[in-house]
Motif scaffolding. Structure first.
Motif, PDB file in Angstrom:
ATOM      1  N   LYS A  78       0.855  -1.176   0.000  1.00 56.98           N
ATOM      2  CA  LYS A  78       0.000   0.000   0.000  1.00 56.98           C
ATOM      3  C   LYS A  78       0.899   1.236   0.000  1.00 56.98           C
ATOM      4  N   PHE A  79       0.769   2.068  -1.037  1.00 61.68           N
ATOM      5  CA  PHE A  79       1.564   3.288  -1.113  1.00 61.68           C
ATOM      6  C   PHE A  79       0.954   4.382  -0.242  1.00 61.68           C
ATOM      7  N   GLU A  80       1.801   5.247   0.274  1.00 62.49           N
ATOM      8  CA  GLU A  80       1.383   6.425   1.022  1.00 62.49           C
ATOM      9  C   GLU A  80       1.870   7.663   0.269  1.00 62.49           C
ATOM     10  N   PRO A  81       1.044   8.198  -0.645  1.00 66.15           N
ATOM     11  CA  PRO A  81       1.463   9.342  -1.457  1.00 66.15           C
ATOM     12  C   PRO A  81       1.496  10.635  -0.642  1.00 66.15           C
ATOM     13  N   GLU A  82       2.422  11.506  -0.991  1.00 67.21           N
ATOM     14  CA  GLU A  82       2.532  12.821  -0.361  1.00 67.21           C
ATOM     15  C   GLU A  82       2.889  13.837  -1.441  1.00 67.21           C
ATOM     16  N   GLY A  83       2.063  14.871  -1.579  1.00 67.10           N
ATOM     17  CA  GLY A  83       2.339  15.925  -2.541  1.00 67.10           C
ATOM     18  C   GLY A  83       2.986  17.119  -1.859  1.00 67.10           C
ATOM     19  N   VAL A  84       4.121  17.583  -2.403  1.00 71.58           N
ATOM     20  CA  VAL A  84       4.877  18.689  -1.818  1.00 71.58           C
ATOM     21  C   VAL A  84       5.276  19.656  -2.922  1.00 71.58           C
ATOM     22  N   ASP A  85       5.268  20.936  -2.616  1.00 72.58           N
ATOM     23  CA  ASP A  85       5.715  21.934  -3.584  1.00 72.58           C
ATOM     24  C   ASP A  85       7.125  21.607  -4.057  1.00 72.58           C
ATOM     25  N   GLU A  86       7.374  21.799  -5.340  1.00 69.52           N
ATOM     26  CA  GLU A  86       8.649  21.416  -5.935  1.00 69.52           C
ATOM     27  C   GLU A  86       9.842  22.109  -5.275  1.00 69.52           C
ATOM     28  N   VAL A  87       9.742  23.422  -5.070  1.00 71.60           N
ATOM     29  CA  VAL A  87      10.839  24.172  -4.469  1.00 71.60           C
ATOM     30  C   VAL A  87      11.053  23.748  -3.021  1.00 71.60           C
ATOM     31  N   VAL A  88       9.960  23.549  -2.290  1.00 74.08           N
ATOM     32  CA  VAL A  88      10.066  23.114  -0.890  1.00 74.08           C
ATOM     33  C   VAL A  88      10.713  21.736  -0.821  1.00 74.08           C
ATOM     34  N   ASN A  89      10.310  20.845  -1.694  1.00 77.93           N
ATOM     35  CA  ASN A  89      10.877  19.498  -1.700  1.00 77.93           C
ATOM     36  C   ASN A  89      12.371  19.538  -1.974  1.00 77.93           C
ATOM     37  N   ARG A  90      12.756  20.298  -2.993  1.00 79.87           N
ATOM     38  CA  ARG A  90      14.160  20.293  -3.412  1.00 79.87           C
ATOM     39  C   ARG A  90      15.060  21.078  -2.464  1.00 79.87           C
ATOM     40  N   ASP A  91      14.614  22.251  -2.061  1.00 80.28           N
ATOM     41  CA  ASP A  91      15.487  23.152  -1.310  1.00 80.28           C
ATOM     42  C   ASP A  91      15.393  23.002   0.206  1.00 80.28           C
ATOM     43  N   THR A  92      14.346  22.342   0.698  1.00 74.81           N
ATOM     44  CA  THR A  92      14.168  22.264   2.144  1.00 74.81           C
ATOM     45  C   THR A  92      14.013  20.830   2.649  1.00 74.81           C
ATOM     46  N   LYS A  93      12.893  20.200   2.307  1.00 74.46           N
ATOM     47  CA  LYS A  93      12.555  18.905   2.912  1.00 74.46           C
ATOM     48  C   LYS A  93      13.581  17.817   2.592  1.00 74.46           C
ATOM     49  N   LEU A  94      13.880  17.647   1.304  1.00 72.40           N
ATOM     50  CA  LEU A  94      14.765  16.548   0.926  1.00 72.40           C
ATOM     51  C   LEU A  94      16.171  16.743   1.490  1.00 72.40           C
ATOM     52  N   LYS A  95      16.623  17.978   1.546  1.00 68.48           N
ATOM     53  CA  LYS A  95      17.943  18.254   2.135  1.00 68.48           C
ATOM     54  C   LYS A  95      17.984  17.799   3.589  1.00 68.48           C
ATOM     55  N   ALA A  96      16.959  18.183   4.338  1.00 67.87           N
ATOM     56  CA  ALA A  96      16.906  17.832   5.757  1.00 67.87           C
ATOM     57  C   ALA A  96      16.789  16.322   5.947  1.00 67.87           C
ATOM     58  N   GLU A  97      15.982  15.692   5.115  1.00 69.11           N
ATOM     59  CA  GLU A  97      15.777  14.248   5.237  1.00 69.11           C
ATOM     60  C   GLU A  97      17.039  13.472   4.902  1.00 69.11           C
TER      61      GLU A  97
END
Length: 443
Positions: A78-97
């Motif tokens: 079962k997938f758990e999809p999450e939609g995130v703004d492109e800039v937020v994903n690239r510049d903030t969330k993914l970096k922290a993760e």
């Protein structure tokens, strides 16, 4: 990267032991009872996407269909999809993760510098053996932006080119033709403005959109080597090509009022709305935007939509180039259990199949990342392919330089159009940032 943009693209595509409690009758064994079935153990896999805008509805729907198909092929998934703004994903969330070591299991990933940096954290899954298992190793047009030290850490979903979309009716009504040189381009813009037509749409609220056109201008002037040399130190942001390209953007276009007057306040989607609404003659944009401009539900100019590669500049070393590459794709967490790895492998098998590669081309006009022959496509796709024919591609600057440099240039370009700094000042600041990041990388 000196590759010709390929106009032909890719053909692709539990444990059930039962323990008896002490002193009790053992549970029936499915092997002794052919009619018995054991439900698979359920597990979830996180899926991060950036398809949250109105213009991305078709792409989001395609991703949803991919996930549904994969769920049907992997018992218990079962997938758990999450939609995130492109800039937020690239510049903030993914970096922290990535820094914390807990990225999503499947997520949208940008190639180039992002992939190289994340590969160093050991949190990106090496896909090389999976591609071999699925017989997909040689099925992609270009994996260079996702390859680090010979290993593949991400897969591009599509390719793109950047250039000028234009309104053929506005051109015809005002007696102008598609320009072949930069001088002709400026003359077209001047003529249109003189007749009360806004030549170009632009949104300065999102700095990455401001940087698209200067990126092409300084590569036109100096060739693609000028950007590649920034990280190695063989070129500098203060070199002539970068200064000239930024001045052409600022002095030849911005200062002369060739963009909409409210450009500093508009977001990227709003600048697209201006052009799609027939309120400007041109817009410099990525090929991905054709899905909006050629959609009658979102555009008033579908019948008049055209595209051309940005014109050549006098004495330019990059005149034979077109901005284009395979930078947007998917990455996967290196921390997968056995079930999660099965899900990732099946996701790759389904997502990178002929079915979905053709679908994104026909529905959205996205150039497939895999080697398949194009069928019937929208006229604007053929115009983009024609514009790219025989041209060598170069990736956007932010696929090469470090993320910190990207952000500093974005701050600089906004200061430039805001009249707070001059070209030489912002580029001197960015060069200091470049040198600092290069020094960190060398340690």
């Amino acid at each position: 990267m000196k590759k010709k943009l390929v106009t032909t693209v890719a053909l692709a595509v539990g444990l059930t032991s039962v323990l008896a409690a002490c002193g009790k009758e053992p549970a029936p064994d499915a092997s002794s009872n052919p009619g018995a079935t054991t439900a698979p153990k359920e597990f979830t896999v996180s899926f991060r996407h950036t398809q949250i805008k109105d213009t991305a509805k078709k792409r989001k729907a395609m991703f949803e269909d991919v996930l549904k198909e994969v769920e049907g092929k992997v018992p218990g998934l079962k997938f758990e999809p999450e939609g995130v703004d492109e800039v937020v994903n690239r510049d903030t969330k993914l970096k922290a993760e990535m820094a914390a070591g807990n990225p999503p299991k499947i997520f949208e990933l940008f190639g180039g510098a992002d992939t190289k940096n994340y590969a160093k954290t050991n949190n990106l899954l090496d896909l090389t053996p999976i591609l071999k298992e699925l017989n997909l190793t040689d099925s992609f047009v270009d994996l260079s932006e996702f390859t680090v030290d010979g290993k593949v850490y991400g897969l591009p979903t599509a390719g793109y080119v950047q250039g000028v979309f234009y309104n053929k009716k506005i051109f015809k009504d005002n007696g102008v033709e598609v320009p072949k040189t930069y001088a002709e381009f400026l003359k077209v813009a001047e003529t249109l403005k003189g007749k009360g037509v806004t030549p170009l749409a632009l949104g300065g609220n999102e700095a990455w959109a401001l940087n698209m056109l200067p990126n092409t201008l300084y590569v036109r002037n100096g060739g693609q080597e000028v950007v590649a040399g920034l990280v190695s130190g063989t070129t500098k942001w203060t070199d002539e090509a970068f200064v000239k390209g930024h001045k052409q953007f600022k002095e030849d276009m911005w200062d002369k009022g060739f963009f909409n007057q409210d450009a500093p306040a508009l977001k990227y989607a709003q600048m697209q709305d201006l052009f799609a609404g027939g309120k400007t003659a041109m817009i410099f944009d990525g090929g991905w935007a054709n899905q909006k401009y050629s959609n009658p539900d979102q555009s008033k100019i579908v019948a008049d939509l055209g595209f051309f590669n940005f014109p050549t500049v006098e004495g330019g070393k990059g005149n034979e180039l077109i901005n284009g590459s395979y930078s947007n794709g998917f990455g996967f967490s290196a921390k997968l259990n056995e079930n999660e790895k099965k899900a990732v492998t099946e996701f790759i098998k389904v997502m990178y199949s002929e079915k979905y590669q053709v679908r994104q081309l026909t529905e959205e006009g996205f150039f497939p990342s895999m080697k398949l022959k194009t069928g019937d496509v929208k006229p604007i796709i053929n115009e983009m392919l024609k514009a790219a024919e025989g041209k060598k591609t170069f990736p956007a600057f932010d696929a090469i330089v470090q993320p910190k440099v990207k952000l500093d240039l974005e701050n600089g370009i906004q200061a430039l159009v805001g009249g707070k700094k001059k070209v030489e000042e912002i580029l001197a600041d960015v060069q200091k940032s470049q040198e600092a990041e290069n020094k960190k990388a060398a340690k």
